[in-house]
Design an enzyme around this catalytic site. Structure first.
Site, short mmCIF file in Angstrom:
data_model
loop_
_atom_site.label_atom_id
_atom_site.label_comp_id
_atom_site.label_asym_id
_atom_site.label_seq_id
_atom_site.Cartn_x
_atom_site.Cartn_y
_atom_site.Cartn_z
N SER A 46 9.73 17.25 -8.61
CA SER A 46 9.62 18.70 -8.50
C SER A 46 11.01 19.31 -8.33
O SER A 46 12.01 18.67 -8.65
CB SER A 46 8.69 19.07 -7.34
OG SER A 46 8.35 20.44 -7.38
N ASN A 47 11.09 20.53 -7.85
CA ASN A 47 12.38 21.19 -7.65
C ASN A 47 12.28 22.13 -6.46
O ASN A 47 11.24 22.23 -5.82
CB ASN A 47 12.80 21.93 -8.93
CG ASN A 47 11.79 22.99 -9.31
OD1 ASN A 47 11.60 23.97 -8.61
ND2 ASN A 47 11.10 22.77 -10.43
N ARG A 48 13.38 22.85 -6.19
CA ARG A 48 13.49 23.63 -4.95
C ARG A 48 12.90 25.04 -5.02
O ARG A 48 13.10 25.82 -4.10
CB ARG A 48 14.97 23.76 -4.56
CG ARG A 48 15.64 22.45 -4.24
CD ARG A 48 17.10 22.68 -3.88
NE ARG A 48 17.83 21.43 -3.81
CZ ARG A 48 17.81 20.61 -2.78
NH1 ARG A 48 17.10 20.92 -1.72
NH2 ARG A 48 18.50 19.49 -2.80
N ALA B 127 9.89 27.74 -12.09
CA ALA B 127 10.83 26.67 -12.37
C ALA B 127 9.99 25.48 -12.86
O ALA B 127 9.56 24.63 -12.07
CB ALA B 127 11.63 26.32 -11.13
#
Ligand code: PMT
Length: 212
Positions: A21-23, A88
């Site tokens: 995943s991402n932030r 995102a």
């Protein structure tokens, strides 16, 4: 008008308990959703997993993966006049999802990744969306050149570019600073400010005929 907004990260499963995943916190997309509701628009919020509460007036579609977000947008976008893609979305996912939790049997583990669906890039074709299309660009270098290339490649009317190498704006911050590029050649730099205020400015991009 009816506005589709994507927000938050996607999670791409590795096994039953792990993911890539991402932030992204969802703050930027949810701020646009709140501003849109305050301006009298109908909002369809397609959201990845976040710990925010969606505005009660929004129609919320919760998803996890890029594939699920793609499917949700494909079904919903033709009911909307405007689409703002702030999520995102993972560009790659594990080519295979292990059915059992991966065991620590070797020193190294190599994951094979495959491309995910390009949701924003599919809106014009194959989805056939003809409304106002607004994308985002999260860049750590060559912000302007990369944003302009995305604007054209993905068929957007506007592209909102932010510098995600900065710690004080972008991912998981309450403020952002962006440059908005238009397909008409316009360029608007918006100083660092609360995401909610930026949300209002982004909504002003919507042509008058599509305002409520
Ligand atoms: O959520 P926050 O913590 O508030 O952070 C906000 C943000 C930094 C996530 C937001 O401001 C932002 O930049 N969103 C876009 C993030 C991104 O994925 O950028 P990108 O340059 O990789 O993608 C370009 C565009 O294509 C984006 O509109 C994205 O939604 C879309 N995309 C990307 C990949 C993919 N497979 N499908 C897509 O639709």
């Amino acid at each position: 008008m009816r506005i589709l907004i994507t927000a938050g990260p996607t999670r791409e499963a590795i096994d039953p308990v792990r993911y890539l995943s991402n932030r992204s916190s969802g703050k930027m997309g949810y701020a646009i959703a709140e501003a849109a509701i305050a301006a009298g628009h109908e909002v369809l919020l397609v959201s990845g997993p976040v710990s925010l509460t969606a505005p009660a007036e929004a129609e919320l579609i919760s998803v996890e993966s890029a594939a699920q977000m793609y499917a949700a947008v494909r079904v919903a976008i033709l009911r909307c006049d405007v689409a703002i893609h702030c999520a995102a979305v993972a560009d790659y996912r594990p080519a295979q999802i292990a059915s059992e939790k991966l065991k620590k049997t070797s020193e190294n583990l190599t994951l094979e990744l495959e491309k995910t669906e390009d949701i924003l890039g599919s809106c014009r074709s194959p989805f056939g969306f003809e409304g106002t299309l607004i994308g985002f660009a999260a860049e750590t270098e060559n912000l302007e050149a990369n944003a302009l290339a995305k604007l054209e490649r993905k068929g957007c009317d506007y592209l909102v570019a932010n510098d995600v190498s900065r710690k004080d704006i972008g991912f998981d911050q309450d403020e952002n600073e962006v440059i908005i590029f238009g397909a008409d050649g316009s360029r608007q730099a918006l100083a660092k400010q609360e995401k909610r205020e930026l949300g209002k400015a982004i909504l002003e991009l919507i042509p008058a005929r599509e305002n409520p």
